[in-house]
Scaffold this motif. Structure first.
Motif, PDB file in Angstrom:
ATOM      1  N   TYR A 177       5.719  13.627   8.008  1.00 24.04           N
ATOM      2  CA  TYR A 177       5.189  12.394   7.441  1.00 24.04           C
ATOM      3  C   TYR A 177       6.277  11.543   6.795  1.00 24.04           C
ATOM      4  O   TYR A 177       6.144  10.324   6.695  1.00 24.04           O
ATOM      5  CB  TYR A 177       4.075  12.711   6.434  1.00 24.04           C
ATOM      6  N   LEU A 178       7.374  12.194   6.376  1.00 23.67           N
ATOM      7  CA  LEU A 178       8.475  11.423   5.787  1.00 23.67           C
ATOM      8  C   LEU A 178       9.140  10.545   6.839  1.00 23.67           C
ATOM      9  O   LEU A 178       9.531   9.398   6.556  1.00 23.67           O
ATOM     10  CB  LEU A 178       9.500  12.369   5.159  1.00 23.67           C
ATOM     11  N   ALA A 179       9.252  11.062   8.068  1.00 26.96           N
ATOM     12  CA  ALA A 179       9.826  10.261   9.151  1.00 26.96           C
ATOM     13  C   ALA A 179       8.924   9.077   9.479  1.00 26.96           C
ATOM     14  O   ALA A 179       9.400   7.954   9.687  1.00 26.96           O
ATOM     15  CB  ALA A 179      10.033  11.129  10.393  1.00 26.96           C
ATOM     16  N   LEU A 180       7.602   9.331   9.519  1.00 26.44           N
ATOM     17  CA  LEU A 180       6.668   8.235   9.777  1.00 26.44           C
ATOM     18  C   LEU A 180       6.739   7.208   8.648  1.00 26.44           C
ATOM     19  O   LEU A 180       6.692   5.996   8.896  1.00 26.44           O
ATOM     20  CB  LEU A 180       5.245   8.771   9.920  1.00 26.44           C
ATOM     21  N   SER A 181       6.871   7.686   7.424  1.00 23.62           N
ATOM     22  CA  SER A 181       6.973   6.788   6.277  1.00 23.62           C
ATOM     23  C   SER A 181       8.182   5.859   6.419  1.00 23.62           C
ATOM     24  O   SER A 181       8.096   4.652   6.143  1.00 23.62           O
ATOM     25  CB  SER A 181       7.080   7.604   4.982  1.00 23.62           C
ATOM     26  N   PRO A 232       5.155   4.338   1.704  1.00 24.14           N
ATOM     27  CA  PRO A 232       5.153   5.697   1.147  1.00 24.14           C
ATOM     28  C   PRO A 232       3.935   6.484   1.620  1.00 24.14           C
ATOM     29  O   PRO A 232       2.819   5.950   1.673  1.00 24.14           O
ATOM     30  CB  PRO A 232       5.084   5.458  -0.362  1.00 24.14           C
ATOM     31  N   ILE A 233       4.139   7.750   1.985  1.00 28.13           N
ATOM     32  CA  ILE A 233       3.054   8.636   2.418  1.00 28.13           C
ATOM     33  C   ILE A 233       3.096   9.883   1.550  1.00 28.13           C
ATOM     34  O   ILE A 233       4.145  10.535   1.425  1.00 28.13           O
ATOM     35  CB  ILE A 233       3.193   9.021   3.905  1.00 28.13           C
ATOM     36  N   MET A 240       0.810  -1.225   0.000  1.00 26.27           N
ATOM     37  CA  MET A 240       0.000   0.000   0.000  1.00 26.27           C
ATOM     38  C   MET A 240       0.833   1.260   0.000  1.00 26.27           C
ATOM     39  O   MET A 240       2.021   1.268   0.328  1.00 26.27           O
ATOM     40  CB  MET A 240      -0.959  -0.002   1.189  1.00 26.27           C
ATOM     41  N   VAL A 241       0.132   2.329  -0.388  1.00 19.09           N
ATOM     42  CA  VAL A 241       0.627   3.697  -0.317  1.00 19.09           C
ATOM     43  C   VAL A 241      -0.407   4.481   0.474  1.00 19.09           C
ATOM     44  O   VAL A 241      -1.613   4.267   0.309  1.00 19.09           O
ATOM     45  CB  VAL A 241       0.802   4.296  -1.729  1.00 19.09           C
ATOM     46  N   ILE A 242       0.049   5.364   1.344  1.00 18.63           N
ATOM     47  CA  ILE A 242      -0.875   6.145   2.172  1.00 18.63           C
ATOM     48  C   ILE A 242      -1.092   7.518   1.546  1.00 18.63           C
ATOM     49  O   ILE A 242      -0.125   8.235   1.245  1.00 18.63           O
ATOM     50  CB  ILE A 242      -0.343   6.300   3.607  1.00 18.63           C
ATOM     51  N   ALA A 243      -2.368   7.872   1.332  1.00 19.90           N
ATOM     52  CA  ALA A 243      -2.738   9.219   0.880  1.00 19.90           C
ATOM     53  C   ALA A 243      -3.125  10.018   2.115  1.00 19.90           C
ATOM     54  O   ALA A 243      -4.144   9.741   2.746  1.00 19.90           O
ATOM     55  CB  ALA A 243      -3.901   9.154  -0.103  1.00 19.90           C
ATOM     56  N   LEU A 244      -2.292  10.962   2.486  1.00 17.81           N
ATOM     57  CA  LEU A 244      -2.549  11.806   3.660  1.00 17.81           C
ATOM     58  C   LEU A 244      -3.487  12.923   3.225  1.00 17.81           C
ATOM     59  O   LEU A 244      -3.057  14.024   2.880  1.00 17.81           O
ATOM     60  CB  LEU A 244      -1.226  12.344   4.207  1.00 17.81           C
ATOM     61  N   ASN A 245      -4.775  12.628   3.226  1.00 18.99           N
ATOM     62  CA  ASN A 245      -5.757  13.518   2.613  1.00 18.99           C
ATOM     63  C   ASN A 245      -6.168  14.654   3.553  1.00 18.99           C
ATOM     64  O   ASN A 245      -5.987  14.569   4.764  1.00 18.99           O
ATOM     65  CB  ASN A 245      -6.980  12.695   2.195  1.00 18.99           C
ATOM     66  N   MET A 246      -6.749  15.704   2.959  1.00 18.72           N
ATOM     67  CA  MET A 246      -7.159  16.910   3.688  1.00 18.72           C
ATOM     68  C   MET A 246      -5.950  17.507   4.432  1.00 18.72           C
ATOM     69  O   MET A 246      -6.070  18.000   5.556  1.00 18.72           O
ATOM     70  CB  MET A 246      -8.294  16.611   4.661  1.00 18.72           C
ATOM     71  N   TYR A 247      -4.801  17.456   3.793  1.00 19.27           N
ATOM     72  CA  TYR A 247      -3.573  17.935   4.425  1.00 19.27           C
ATOM     73  C   TYR A 247      -3.646  19.436   4.695  1.00 19.27           C
ATOM     74  O   TYR A 247      -2.992  19.950   5.607  1.00 19.27           O
ATOM     75  CB  TYR A 247      -2.377  17.616   3.524  1.00 19.27           C
ATOM     76  N   ASP A 248      -4.442  20.141   3.910  1.00 18.40           N
ATOM     77  CA  ASP A 248      -4.589  21.584   4.111  1.00 18.40           C
ATOM     78  C   ASP A 248      -5.202  21.898   5.471  1.00 18.40           C
ATOM     79  O   ASP A 248      -4.862  22.901   6.103  1.00 18.40           O
ATOM     80  CB  ASP A 248      -5.421  22.195   2.989  1.00 18.40           C
ATOM     81  N   GLU A 280       0.271   6.027  18.830  1.00 20.13           N
ATOM     82  CA  GLU A 280       0.612   7.179  19.663  1.00 20.13           C
ATOM     83  C   GLU A 280       2.120   7.354  19.771  1.00 20.13           C
ATOM     84  O   GLU A 280       2.640   8.476  19.715  1.00 20.13           O
ATOM     85  CB  GLU A 280       0.011   7.011  21.063  1.00 20.13           C
ATOM     86  N   GLY A 281       2.836   6.232  19.901  1.00 22.85           N
ATOM     87  CA  GLY A 281       4.285   6.323  19.977  1.00 22.85           C
ATOM     88  C   GLY A 281       4.883   6.883  18.707  1.00 22.85           C
ATOM     89  O   GLY A 281       5.800   7.718  18.747  1.00 22.85           O
ATOM     90  N   ALA A 282       4.365   6.443  17.550  1.00 19.76           N
ATOM     91  CA  ALA A 282       4.879   6.940  16.270  1.00 19.76           C
ATOM     92  C   ALA A 282       4.569   8.416  16.080  1.00 19.76           C
ATOM     93  O   ALA A 282       5.418   9.192  15.608  1.00 19.76           O
ATOM     94  CB  ALA A 282       4.288   6.123  15.131  1.00 19.76           C
ATOM     95  N   LEU A 283       3.356   8.848  16.453  1.00 17.12           N
ATOM     96  CA  LEU A 283       2.967  10.247  16.273  1.00 17.12           C
ATOM     97  C   LEU A 283       3.690  11.164  17.256  1.00 17.12           C
ATOM     98  O   LEU A 283       3.894  12.352  16.981  1.00 17.12           O
ATOM     99  CB  LEU A 283       1.448  10.401  16.427  1.00 17.12           C
ATOM    100  N   LYS A 284       4.084  10.610  18.407  1.00 14.97           N
ATOM    101  CA  LYS A 284       4.808  11.424  19.384  1.00 14.97           C
ATOM    102  C   LYS A 284       6.139  11.904  18.809  1.00 14.97           C
ATOM    103  O   LYS A 284       6.631  12.986  19.129  1.00 14.97           O
ATOM    104  CB  LYS A 284       5.037  10.606  20.652  1.00 14.97           C
ATOM    105  N   GLU A 285       6.701  11.102  17.917  1.00 18.05           N
ATOM    106  CA  GLU A 285       7.979  11.435  17.296  1.00 18.05           C
ATOM    107  C   GLU A 285       7.832  12.306  16.051  1.00 18.05           C
ATOM    108  O   GLU A 285       8.800  12.925  15.606  1.00 18.05           O
ATOM    109  CB  GLU A 285       8.709  10.139  16.895  1.00 18.05           C
ATOM    110  N   THR A 286       6.620  12.340  15.466  1.00 14.33           N
ATOM    111  CA  THR A 286       6.488  12.976  14.144  1.00 14.33           C
ATOM    112  C   THR A 286       5.461  14.105  14.084  1.00 14.33           C
ATOM    113  O   THR A 286       5.477  14.883  13.129  1.00 14.33           O
ATOM    114  CB  THR A 286       6.076  11.911  13.101  1.00 14.33           C
TER     115      THR A 286
END
Length: 802
Positions: A248-252, A258-259, A229-237, A380-386
């Motif tokens: 998001y590159l770090a999370l990727s 890919p994000i 899969m590829v993640i579409a980070l939608n409504m980014y605005d 939560e752990g991943a988002l805490k870093e990114t």
């Protein structure tokens, strides 16, 4: 303390979710896990349900369901609450859980990534939460014009679009929105079965950037399934406008996926997203997808379960072994049925039961909660870093909700909006309607004046122009109606309507979500019936399906506009509103009746996300209006045209030369259609309907617009009478000179059209969704019988009083 006791405006921390079954599972999936902060935002006008904020988004729960959630006002209590070893893990733990060899093994078994490079076709599935923008992305990428709405459950079936991108043919499949890949709801089963059986080449996981934590839960399940899969980070605005920053590159890099940031409604990021899909497909992206770490206790249980499958062929299941074991431990019924066909099923289930007991003993919570907690811990752990999140108060949403869901003015605003919609449909549509009517009359008069007498001239003037022209004049009204419906859906108000109406729906024995299909029914009953799939309870789904036809679809609108505008011109808007209100009232009474005698009472939990308000884009509203108008025009050029010709033929033949002088009156009575009308007239006579009205109603069984086209043929003028259909209806009299269309007859006729026989397409949809002709036939006989009874009572009681 229970969540139902939390005062408005206060926040607390979740300790435990009690209960069992699909409702509890849904709560866990939506983020109601131990340690999460939850805030009570507001109560609905009738004090139920209640809106809460959790994980940055808003969700509604009834008090009877909020009482199942144990909370504490003190965060310290979460730490002291007995929970065993399920503490949330930081992303640096992720590396030790990555197993590239495992991923390669799963990849080979599923047949992904190893493609013939000469094959230039990619099938891509869009998977994401409800209201994540999947359908918007689908429309922009594929050029399709699917319905887009700002509430959950717009896509109720898969939509397929094909397009070209960089020498590739890409088939994009828009799947229903789902919060997880469990098997508790129809959309969850549909999405999982599609991924398992169809095995698309690639999955685009559409993640709402403004609700990252909740949306990524589905991502973790897709990772467990091992799908590419590829993640579409939608409504980014929206994320950027909130002031938050997201690496998001770090999370990727962390998760090996890919994000790509996208803003689907404007088309931003879609070319880059498709580029990543092709790179992943061609194997240019060498990263391995990470594996979700579930902690020592759960990983031990998974490992022991995997051992039980030694020397067991599960290739026919097309699922990774790890995923199977996790779902078995969670108690997934559909996976249990699959495993039930294996030779070692007894040993597998025995091991599973033992491990579930072990998990509960050590972690002090059931396996289902433990896995949900671990997934959210990973997220939560991943988002805490990114993710650096700014205060996300949603001021606009909070202010608007304080008004439109206010306990004093919430309902008046809703009914005022409905009245404005119907009044505008009639008043604003009158001007372009007059222009189209003039064009139809001019065309008819031109043919009358310049064409020799004969059957062909009569067919063109009386059959085609008289029948089709009588329907096409209402196109502006249809466009205006859909303008309002599109605004309600795209802005997010539709979900609020369901929120404030839940208490009323609950009294009917229905779910608040039932209100959305009912409201959609004002546009067209068919997609409204399809959208009932978003209702988890089968009984509530069936009842909603059977009462949707009482919602006045746009096909009935031309009939209403013609008769209300002709006979009640001063009060046309109120008559229109009254008809819609009567349909709603009959739906309420029928639902109570069905709940009592046909479908047993059952738990109908109300868990619904309330999306933030969004200003509908001009493009989305225009597309919505055009699509519906195009469908209306197609119907005019297809079934309505054919029906008009058939009705004209039945009314024109057999020819009787001796009646040529008076063909409009006596000839029609002796024609084929007159004979049909005379046969059914005795049944309709107690309602005040003559044979022409009866035939019009009979033809309207195919599609309600055909009622008007039939009348356009039956109440036709001749060379000396070229008046409009409205004038001809006003002038129509019985043999004794009394008017045919008295106020009572018109009122009874309008109510009959409102209630009787759903159109053929609606009947087919009921049969398809219920899985049986029994309920389709029941809908036919129940609605037609009720229509006759209501029209009879109006005629009988009216004659007593007037």
């Amino acid at each position: 303390m229970r969540l139902s006791e939390l005062p408005t405006g206060e926040k607390a921390y979740i300790l435990k979710v009690h209960g069992s079954g699909a409702f509890r599972k849904r709560l866990l999936e939506m983020g109601f896990v131990r340690g999460e902060e939850v805030k009570s935002i507001l109560n609905a006008p009738l004090k139920d349900p209640i809106k809460y904020r959790i994980m940055g988004y808003e969700v509604s729960l009834r008090r009877s369901e909020a009482v199942m959630i144990e909370i504490s006002m003190l965060e310290e209590d979460v730490l002291s609450f007995p929970a065993g070893q399920t503490e949330k893990e930081e992303p640096d733990v992720l590396a030790e859980h990555m197993q590239p060899e495992y991923n390669r093994r799963q990849r080979r078994r599923r047949g992904h990534f190893h493609h013939d490079s000469s094959h230039r076709f990619i099938r891509v599935a869009l998977v994401g939460n409800p209201n994540s923008g999947k359908t918007s992305l689908f429309n922009l990428a594929s050029g399709a014009h699917e319905h887009v709405g700002n509430y959950g459950g717009v896509t109720v079936d898969s939509k397929i679009g094909r397009f070209y991108h960089k020498d590739y043919t890409i088939e994009l499949v828009d799947l229903p929105g789902t919060y997880s890949l469990s098997a508790y709801t129809p959309e969850e089963r549909y999405v999982r079965n599609y991924l398992v059986k169809e095995q698309p080449d690639m999955v685009i996981n559409v993640v709402g950037a403004s609700v990252l934590e909740r949306n990524l839960y589905l991502t973790t399940e897709l990772m467990d399934m091992g799908v590419p899969m590829v993640i579409a980070l939608n409504m980014y605005d929206e994320l950027e406008q909130s002031g938050s920053t997201f690496d998001y590159l770090a999370l990727s890099r962390m998760i090996g996926i890919p994000i790509v940031p996208t803003v689907a409604k404007r088309g931003q990021g879609i070319p880059e997203l498709l580029d990543e899909v092709i790179k992943k497909y061609e194997g240019e992206d060498k990263r391995e997808q990470a594996r979700i770490p579930y902690g020592r206790v759960l990983e031990r249980a998974i490992e022991l379960m995997e051992r039980e499958f030694t020397n067991v062929d599960i290739s026919w299941l097309h699922l990774p072994l790890r995923y199977l074991c996790i779902k078995l431990l969670e108690g997934d019924k559909e996976i249990e049925e699959m495993i039930g066909g294996l030779s070692k099923r007894d040993e597998i289930f025995a091991c599973r039961d033992k491990e579930r007991v072990y998990i509960e003993k050590l972690l002090r919570e059931d396996a289902e909660s433990a896995f949900a907690n671990a997934r959210y811990g990973f997220i939560e752990g991943a988002l805490k870093e990114t993710l650096i999140e700014k205060s996300n108060i949603h001021n606009k949403t909070r202010i608007l909700d304080a008004i439109v869901t206010n306990k004093y003015i919430g309902f008046p605003i809703f009914f005022l909006f409905m009245w404005i919609m119907f009044e505008a449909t009639f008043r604003l549509g009158e001007y372009p309607m007059q222009g189209i009517e003039w064009l139809v009359d001019t065309t008819g008069n031109f043919i009358r004046s310049n064409m020799a007498n004969g059957p062909l001239k009569d067919l063109l003037v009386e059959g085609i122009i008289g029948g089709v022209g009588g329907v096409i004049v209402f196109l502006p009204n249809i466009v205006i109606l859909y303008l309002f419906i599109a605004f309600m859906e795209d802005s997010g108000y539709m979900a609020r309507a369901a929120f404030i109406m839940d208490k009323v729906m609950h009294k009917m024995g229905l779910h608040g979500k039932s209100f959305i299909p009912l409201l959609m029914g004002f546009g067209c009953n068919v997609p409204a019936i399809l959208s009932t799939r978003t209702i988890e309870s089968r009984n509530s789904r069936m009842i909603t399906m059977l009462i949707v036809p009482f919602m006045s679809c746009s096909a009935r609108l031309p009939v209403y506009l013609l008769f209300a505008g002709t006979f009640f011109s001063r009060y046309a808007g109120l008559v229109l509103l009254g008809l819609y209100a009567t349909g709603i009232l009959l739906a309420v009474l029928s639902a109570r009746l069905f709940r009592r005698f046909l479908f047993k009472e059952e738990d109908t939990p109300f868990v619904m996300e309330l999306p933030p308000y969004r200003l509908p884009t001009f493009k989305s509203v225009v597309i919505h209006m055009w699509d519906r108008s195009y469908q209306y025009l197609k119907k005019i050029g297809g079934p309505i045209l054919i029906a008009s010709i058939i009705i004209w033929f039945l009314g024109y033949f057999p020819q009787n030369p001796s009646l040529a002088e008076d063909r409009v009156a006596e000839h029609q009575e002796q024609s084929y259609i007159g004979q049909i009308g005379k046969c059914i007239e005795p049944v309709m006579r107690p309602l005040g309907f003559d044979w022409k009205i009866s035939v019009s109603l009979l033809s309207g069984m195919a599609a309600k617009e055909i009622v008007i086209s039939t009348m356009g043929v039956l109440y036709t003028g001749d060379d000396s009478n070229q008046a409009s259909l409205q004038q001809r209806l006003l002038a129509e009299t019985h043999a004794d000179g009394t008017p045919v269309f008295t106020p009572l007859v018109v009122l009874g006729f309008l109510l009959f059209v409102l209630i009787y026989f759903p159109c053929i397409a609606t009947i087919a949809a009921i049969k398809e969704e219920s899985g049986s002709w029994k309920w389709a036939l029941f809908s036919i006989f129940y609605s037609t019988g009720l229509a006759w009874m209501v029209a009879f009572l109006v005629h009988w009681i009216g004659n007593l009083w007037i």
